[in-house]
Scaffold this active site. Structure first.
Site, PDB file in Angstrom:
ATOM      1  N   ARG A  67       0.825  -1.217   0.000  1.00  9.60           N
ATOM      2  CA  ARG A  67       0.000   0.000   0.000  1.00  9.60           C
ATOM      3  C   ARG A  67       0.859   1.266   0.000  1.00  9.60           C
ATOM      4  NH1 ARG A  67      -5.207  -1.219   0.386  1.00  9.60           N
ATOM      5  NH2 ARG A  67      -5.693  -3.159   1.426  1.00  9.60           N
ATOM      6  N   ILE A  94      -8.133   1.361   0.440  1.00 10.19           N
ATOM      7  CA  ILE A  94      -7.671   1.759   1.771  1.00 10.19           C
ATOM      8  C   ILE A  94      -6.241   2.282   1.664  1.00 10.19           C
ATOM      9  CG2 ILE A  94      -7.069   0.869   4.062  1.00 10.19           C
ATOM     10  CD1 ILE A  94      -9.524  -0.968   3.798  1.00 10.19           C
ATOM     11  N   LEU A  95      -6.011   3.422   2.301  1.00 13.10           N
ATOM     12  CA  LEU A  95      -4.695   4.060   2.235  1.00 13.10           C
ATOM     13  C   LEU A  95      -3.756   3.469   3.283  1.00 13.10           C
ATOM     14  CD1 LEU A  95      -6.090   7.682   2.011  1.00 13.10           C
ATOM     15  CD2 LEU A  95      -4.838   6.520   0.179  1.00 13.10           C
ATOM     16  N   ASN A 109     -12.069  13.800   2.694  1.00  9.46           N
ATOM     17  CA  ASN A 109     -12.891  12.728   2.120  1.00  9.46           C
ATOM     18  C   ASN A 109     -14.353  13.130   2.253  1.00  9.46           C
ATOM     19  OD1 ASN A 109     -13.569  10.095   1.120  1.00  9.46           O
ATOM     20  ND2 ASN A 109     -14.043   9.458   3.220  1.00  9.46           N
ATOM     21  N   HIS A 111     -18.163  11.298   2.578  1.00 13.16           N
ATOM     22  CA  HIS A 111     -18.779  10.005   2.883  1.00 13.16           C
ATOM     23  C   HIS A 111     -20.298  10.193   2.991  1.00 13.16           C
ATOM     24  CE1 HIS A 111     -19.036   5.924   4.367  1.00 13.16           C
ATOM     25  NE2 HIS A 111     -19.875   6.361   5.287  1.00 13.16           N
TER      26      HIS A 111
HETATM   27  C1  GAR Z   1     -20.149   8.931  -3.001  1.00  8.15           C
HETATM   28  O1  GAR Z   1     -21.454   8.781  -2.505  1.00  8.15           O
HETATM   29  C2  GAR Z   1     -19.152   9.059  -1.866  1.00  8.15           C
HETATM   30  O2  GAR Z   1     -19.659   9.769  -0.767  1.00  8.15           O
HETATM   31  C3  GAR Z   1     -18.918   7.619  -1.519  1.00  8.15           C
HETATM   32  O3  GAR Z   1     -18.842   6.963  -2.741  1.00  8.15           O
HETATM   33  C4  GAR Z   1     -19.678   7.653  -3.682  1.00  8.15           C
HETATM   34  C5  GAR Z   1     -18.838   7.951  -4.898  1.00  8.15           C
HETATM   35  O4  GAR Z   1     -19.630   8.524  -5.908  1.00  8.15           O
HETATM   36  N1  GAR Z   1     -17.731   7.449  -0.739  1.00  8.15           N
HETATM   37  C6  GAR Z   1     -17.619   6.566   0.243  1.00  8.15           C
HETATM   38  O5  GAR Z   1     -18.485   5.770   0.541  1.00  8.15           O
HETATM   39  C7  GAR Z   1     -16.303   6.628   0.992  1.00  8.15           C
HETATM   40  N2  GAR Z   1     -16.323   5.785   2.122  1.00  8.15           N
HETATM   41  P1  GAR Z   1     -18.955   9.368  -7.047  1.00  8.15           P
HETATM   42  O6  GAR Z   1     -17.843   8.496  -7.641  1.00  8.15           O
HETATM   43  O7  GAR Z   1     -20.063   9.584  -8.031  1.00  8.15           O
HETATM   44  O8  GAR Z   1     -18.439  10.632  -6.453  1.00  8.15           O
END
Ligand code: GAR
Length: 216
Positions: A67, A94-95, A109, A111
């Site tokens: 990683r 995962i980083l 980030n 979420h």
């Molecule tokens: C988004 O809803 C983002 O919040 C989520 O993935 C989706 C990506 O959509 N991220 C996570 O769940 C991180 N843990 P996108 O590629 O259309 O931006």
């Protein structure tokens, strides 16, 4: 004034990335998207970025023994492009612990839940299963733990009785597309400050947490 250079990491659709690109295209927005990196070669977001004239790169974990070496390769590309803030936007890898250290205070980030509830995948489904009446999205500074780190801003949406994972995810996503450009703007304006208890945003009375009105 020079614009803040933002690097974005994606793995898929890239709709949050596209929202940041759209925001950055408007005159007066204080940040520019310097580079988009995907760990997935056929991520649909990549052609969107390239079509907007943004430098893109693919870094595959298959080319890296661990990683940290993957993360160092990502960092090296961001450094080549002068990136000052890294935004994870649907980045599903995962980083290593090294990466949040390298970009400490400059790695964010988004979420799709009101963290610390419902970390990980399928956050909207988790919210439905828990029976909560309010969910939303969170932008936070990234620490080595998954979907953790000081919260910068949140937007809330109602959870409706007939919601499915798709309808709730879509309602949350509309708020994500508002919230992420706003937070990146705050960084570019130098208003985000880490305090002992978390993060405050200068000029925002609530300190950075926003609750948007429920949609009709
Ligand atoms: C988004 O809803 C983002 O919040 C989520 O993935 C989706 C990506 O959509 N991220 C996570 O769940 C991180 N843990 P996108 O590629 O259309 O931006």
């Amino acid at each position: 004034m020079a614009k803040l250079k933002v690097g974005i990491l994606i793995s898929g659709r890239g709709s949050n990335m596209a929202a940041l690109i759209r925001a950055a295209a408007s005159p007066g927005y204080p940040a520019e998207i310097a580079c988009v990196i995907s760990n997935v070669a056929d991520a649909p977001g990549l052609p969107i970025a390239a079509g907007a004239g943004i430098a893109t790169a693919v870094i595959s974990h298959k080319d890296h023994p661990d990683r940290e070496s993957f993360d160092r390769a990502v960092s090296a590309i961001f450094e080549e492009h002068g990136v000052e803030l890294v935004a994870l936007a649907g980045f599903l890898r995962i980083l290593s612990r090294w990466f949040p250290g390298r970009w400490a205070g400059r790695l964010v980030n988004i979420h799709p839940s009101l963290l610390p509830a419902f970390k990980g995948l399928h956050a909207a489904q988790q919210a439905l299963a828990a029976g909560v009446r309010v969910s939303g999205c969170t932008v936070h500074l990234v620490t080595p733990d998954l979907d953790a780190g000081p919260i910068i801003a949140q937007a809330a949406v109602p959870v409706l009785p007939d919601d499915t994972e798709e309808t709730l995810s879509a309602r949350i996503l509309r708020q994500e597309h508002r919230l992420y450009p706003l937070v990146v703007r705050w960084f570019a304006e130098g208003r985000v400050a880490a305090t002992g208890r978390g993060v405050t945003v200068k000029g925002i009375p609530s300190g950075g947490t926003l609750l948007f009105s429920p949609e009709p």
